[in-house]
Design an enzyme around this catalytic site. Structure first.
Site, short mmCIF file in Angstrom:
data_model
loop_
_atom_site.label_atom_id
_atom_site.label_comp_id
_atom_site.label_asym_id
_atom_site.label_seq_id
_atom_site.Cartn_x
_atom_site.Cartn_y
_atom_site.Cartn_z
CB SER A 148 -0.88 0.01 1.25
OG SER A 148 -1.53 1.26 1.43
CE1 TYR A 161 -4.22 -1.71 5.43
CE2 TYR A 161 -3.27 0.37 4.71
CZ TYR A 161 -3.87 -0.83 4.42
OH TYR A 161 -4.13 -1.18 3.11
CE LYS A 165 -1.71 -3.78 3.37
NZ LYS A 165 -1.89 -4.99 2.54
#
Length: 287
Positions: A148, A161, A165
Site C-alpha cells: 500500500s 496498518y 504494509k
C-alpha cells in the site's frame, strides 16, 4: 526488459480472492486465459468469484478456503493448487489484508495490533515462505505482494496498518534481492485508495472511516485499473508498482523532503480533526 508475459495463461494462486483487489486479479487473469485458484478465509466469497469467472466463460477457476494467518493452511493451499495445476503455480498473489485506523499509538488496543499484523504481515510471510522456494525450484514465474502507499506514507492514526504494509514492502524488496539471480519476478503493489470494501470490513474509528469514505469517493479508482497496472508492471519486471498519481507524488515528497513531509502530515491531521463536526469524532469500531 523481460520478454515473458507472466500475466497470460498463468497458473495463479490468489489469497483474499473473495472480494476487492483479489477478486479483480482473479477475473483479469482468467480473462487472459489463466487457471486461477481463488483462495479466501470466506469460502462462500471465493466460490462467488469462481462463479463470476465461469459465467464470463474465460479461463478456469476453483475455490479453496484458506486462513493466511495459519502456516498449515497456506501449505495445504500450495499442495491443492499444485495438484489441480498438475505442477507448481506460475504466479502467486499475496493479497489478503484488512484495514484498521483512527486511534493514536498508545490508544490502539494490542488486540487490534495482533489482528492486523497476523493477517497483513504474517499472511504475506506465510505466502512467501511456502511459495518462494517452489518458484525458485521451478526457475520461472512471479509473485505480487499487495502492500500500500501506507507502507511509506506513514499517515497519523494509521500506525498498525502503516507498520504492517511497511513490513510487507521490506519483505518484498528482500525477496526480490534473493531471487535476483533467477528468472522469478517479484513486484510490490502500492496503491492509494481503491474502490473495495476494506473500509467496511476493517476496524476503523468513525471519524477516520468518514474521512476515508470521502477520500474513496473523491480519489478512489476501480480495482480493475489497479490490477491491470500491477500485471503490466510484473510483465515489465518492475519491483514497485504505484498505480495512481497521488501514490507517486507521496513517494517523491517522502524521499525529497522527509522531515517536512512528516510535519506536514501531522499538521493536516490536526487541522482535519479541529474542523470536523463533534459527531464525526466519536470513536467507534465497526463490527
Amino acid at each position: 526488459m523481460p520478454k515473458t508475459r507472466l500475466s497470460r495463461q498463468a497458473a495463479a494462486v490468489i489469497t483474499g480472492a473473495g472480494s476487492g483487489i483479489g477478486r479483480a486479479f482473479a477475473l483479469e487473469l482468467a480473462a487472459r486465459g489463466g487457471r486461477v485458484v481463488c483462495s479466501d478465509i470466506d469460502i462462500g466469497q471465493a466460490e462467488a468469484t469462481v462463479e463470476l469467472i465461469e459465467c464470463a466463460g474465460h479461463g478456469k477457476a476453483r475455490s479453496i478456503g484458506c486462513d493466511v494467518t495459519r502456516l498449515e493452511d497456506v501449505e495445504r493451499l500450495a499442495g491443492a493448487a499444485e495438484a489441480w495445476f498438475g505442477g507448481p503455480a506460475d504466479l502467486v498473489i499475496n493479497n489478503a489484508g484488512v484495514g484498521a485506523g483512527g486511534d493514536r499509538i498508545g490508544e490502539l488496543s494490542m488486540a487490534d495490533w495482533q489482528w492486523v499484523m497476523d493477517i497483513n504481515f504474517w499472511g504475506v510471510v506465510h505466502g512467501c515462505h511456502v511459495f518462494a522456494p517452489r518458484l525458485r525450484a521451478a526457475g520461472r514465474g512471479g509473485m505480487i505482494n499487495v502492500a500500500s502507499t501506507a507502507s511509506f506514507a506513514a499517515a497519523p492514526r494509521m500506525a498498525v496498518y502503516n507498520a504492517s504494509k511497511a513490513a510487507v514492502l521490506a519483505l518484498t524488496e528482500t525477496l526480490a534481492a534473493e531471487l535476483a539471480d533467477t528468472p522469478v519476478r517479484v513486484t510490490a503493489l502500492c496503491p492509494t485508495f481503491v474502490q473495495t470494501n476494506i473500509m467496511r470490513s476493517g476496524r476503523i474509528s468513525a471519524s477516520s472511516s468518514k474521512l476515508a469514505d470521502n477520500l474513496m469517493r473523491w480519489t478512489g479508482v476501480p480495482a480493475e485499473r489497479v490490477v491491470q497496472s500491477a500485471l503490466a508492471g510484473l510483465d515489465r519486471g518492475q519491483l514497485y508498482v504505484l498505480p495512481q498519481a497521488d501514490a507517486r507524488l507521496v513517494w517523491r515528497l517522502k524521499r525529497l523532503l522527509p522531515s517536512s513531509y512528516t510535519r506536514g502530515a501531522g499538521l493536516l491531521d490536526r487541522f482535519a480533526r479541529r474542523n470536523a463536526a463533534p459527531a464525526d469524532l466519536a470513536s467507534t469500531t465497526p463490527e
